[in-house]
Motif scaffolding. Structure first.
Motif, mmCIF file in Angstrom:
data_model
loop_
_atom_site.group_PDB
_atom_site.id
_atom_site.type_symbol
_atom_site.label_atom_id
_atom_site.label_comp_id
_atom_site.label_asym_id
_atom_site.label_seq_id
_atom_site.Cartn_x
_atom_site.Cartn_y
_atom_site.Cartn_z
ATOM 1 N N ILE A 187 1.187 -1.066 0.179
ATOM 2 C CA ILE A 187 -0.442 -0.069 0.139
ATOM 3 C C ILE A 187 0.648 1.513 -0.245
ATOM 4 O O ILE A 187 2.002 1.305 0.872
ATOM 5 C CB ILE A 187 -0.643 0.030 1.197
ATOM 6 N N SER A 188 0.747 2.335 -1.094
ATOM 7 C CA SER A 188 1.407 3.151 -0.847
ATOM 8 C C SER A 188 0.490 4.503 -1.097
ATOM 9 O O SER A 188 0.101 4.622 -1.705
ATOM 10 C CB SER A 188 1.939 2.770 -2.605
ATOM 11 N N ILE A 189 0.913 5.846 -0.239
ATOM 12 C CA ILE A 189 0.058 5.628 0.331
ATOM 13 C C ILE A 189 0.507 7.689 -0.137
ATOM 14 O O ILE A 189 2.053 7.605 0.687
ATOM 15 C CB ILE A 189 -0.658 5.831 2.018
ATOM 16 N N ALA A 190 0.512 8.751 -0.704
ATOM 17 C CA ALA A 190 1.164 10.024 -0.604
ATOM 18 C C ALA A 190 0.852 10.927 0.382
ATOM 19 O O ALA A 190 -0.062 11.190 0.176
ATOM 20 C CB ALA A 190 0.666 10.594 -2.288
ATOM 21 N N VAL A 191 2.280 11.135 1.091
ATOM 22 C CA VAL A 191 1.978 12.365 2.094
ATOM 23 C C VAL A 191 2.966 12.944 2.290
ATOM 24 O O VAL A 191 4.177 13.226 3.233
ATOM 25 C CB VAL A 191 2.067 10.862 3.705
ATOM 26 N N ALA A 192 3.500 13.253 0.970
ATOM 27 C CA ALA A 192 4.381 14.812 0.906
ATOM 28 C C ALA A 192 4.344 15.855 2.672
ATOM 29 O O ALA A 192 2.644 15.605 2.643
ATOM 30 C CB ALA A 192 4.359 15.321 -0.429
ATOM 31 N N ALA A 208 6.635 -0.835 7.032
ATOM 32 C CA ALA A 208 6.063 0.442 7.160
ATOM 33 C C ALA A 208 7.220 1.155 6.592
ATOM 34 O O ALA A 208 7.973 1.538 7.516
ATOM 35 C CB ALA A 208 5.051 1.241 7.712
ATOM 36 N N THR A 209 7.602 2.077 5.212
ATOM 37 C CA THR A 209 9.109 2.691 5.446
ATOM 38 C C THR A 209 8.214 4.334 4.248
ATOM 39 O O THR A 209 7.332 4.010 3.893
ATOM 40 C CB THR A 209 9.511 1.265 4.558
ATOM 41 N N LEU A 210 9.391 4.979 5.043
ATOM 42 C CA LEU A 210 8.799 6.467 4.068
ATOM 43 C C LEU A 210 9.945 6.650 3.330
ATOM 44 O O LEU A 210 11.723 7.402 4.212
ATOM 45 C CB LEU A 210 8.367 7.666 5.590
ATOM 46 N N GLY A 211 9.814 7.303 2.116
ATOM 47 C CA GLY A 211 10.719 7.347 1.487
ATOM 48 C C GLY A 211 10.190 8.321 -0.047
ATOM 49 O O GLY A 211 8.925 7.980 -0.702
ATOM 50 N N LEU A 254 4.810 6.902 1.421
ATOM 51 C CA LEU A 254 4.163 5.353 2.441
ATOM 52 C C LEU A 254 4.843 4.516 2.445
ATOM 53 O O LEU A 254 2.875 4.590 1.737
ATOM 54 C CB LEU A 254 3.690 6.530 4.025
ATOM 55 N N VAL A 255 5.078 3.910 2.522
ATOM 56 C CA VAL A 255 4.813 2.359 2.139
ATOM 57 C C VAL A 255 4.714 1.261 2.771
ATOM 58 O O VAL A 255 5.442 1.305 3.823
ATOM 59 C CB VAL A 255 5.733 1.657 0.168
ATOM 60 N N ILE A 256 3.712 0.490 2.989
ATOM 61 C CA ILE A 256 2.450 -0.322 4.017
ATOM 62 C C ILE A 256 2.814 -2.032 2.752
ATOM 63 O O ILE A 256 2.122 -2.449 2.175
ATOM 64 C CB ILE A 256 2.183 -0.146 4.679
ATOM 65 N N ALA A 257 4.404 -2.669 4.200
ATOM 66 C CA ALA A 257 4.117 -4.356 3.070
ATOM 67 C C ALA A 257 3.481 -5.105 3.829
ATOM 68 O O ALA A 257 3.110 -5.161 4.833
ATOM 69 C CB ALA A 257 5.643 -4.991 3.161
ATOM 70 N N LEU A 258 2.293 -5.852 2.974
ATOM 71 C CA LEU A 258 1.367 -6.994 4.117
ATOM 72 C C LEU A 258 1.461 -8.549 2.780
ATOM 73 O O LEU A 258 2.465 -8.049 1.988
ATOM 74 C CB LEU A 258 -0.382 -6.350 3.757
#
Length: 139
Positions: free
Chosen positions: A51-56, A111-114, A118-122
């Motif tokens: 899940i990739s969420i745009a959190v700029a 969960a990683t932020l870059g 924000l990318v959450i791996a399930l």
């Protein structure tokens, strides 16, 4: 007047909690922030999701990722910085909450932020299908 849903069918036993979760998710659905969901299959047969969420504009300290009752919740909280005098303000400090309903057996791995994402791996490990015979007792 009682509400009729697909979960009220007599052969669906124990699914009433799913209906409550779906209702909760539908109330919180808006378009911000945008997100993508990718699915892939691992060599071990496990199903993987990203899940990739745009959190700029959000820092790691302003983001929370939690799993509660089969629901993945992502929250972002930005605060206005006092003492700044803007000539133009096109980027507002915002808050958001994005929720995802997780199926039984789903595990949040990372969960990683870059780069503003924000990318959450399930992962859903490959389920072992079992069948068993139920003995019938006489009374």
């Amino acid at each position: 007047m009682s509400r009729i849903s697909v979960f009220s069918a007599p052969f669906l036993l124990g699914f009433d909690a799913f209906e409550e979760r779906i209702d909760r998710l539908s109330r919180s659905a808006d378009g911000y922030p945008p997100y993508n969901i990718e699915r892939s299959q691992g060599e071990d047969g496990a199903e993987r999701f990203l899940i990739s969420i745009a959190v700029a504009g959000f820092s790691q300290a302003e983001l929370d990722v939690m799993v509660d009752d089969h629901q993945l919740q992502v929250r972002g909280r930005q605060k206005d910085e006092a003492g700044k005098d803007f000539l133009h303000r096109g980027i507002a400090a915002r808050q958001f909450q994005r929720s995802f309903l997780l199926a039984e057996g789903m595990e949040v791995r990372d969960a990683t932020l870059g780069h503003g994402m924000l990318v959450i791996a399930l992962e859903r490990p490959r389920a072992v299908k079992t069948a068993r015979k139920i003995d019938i007792r006489s009374l």
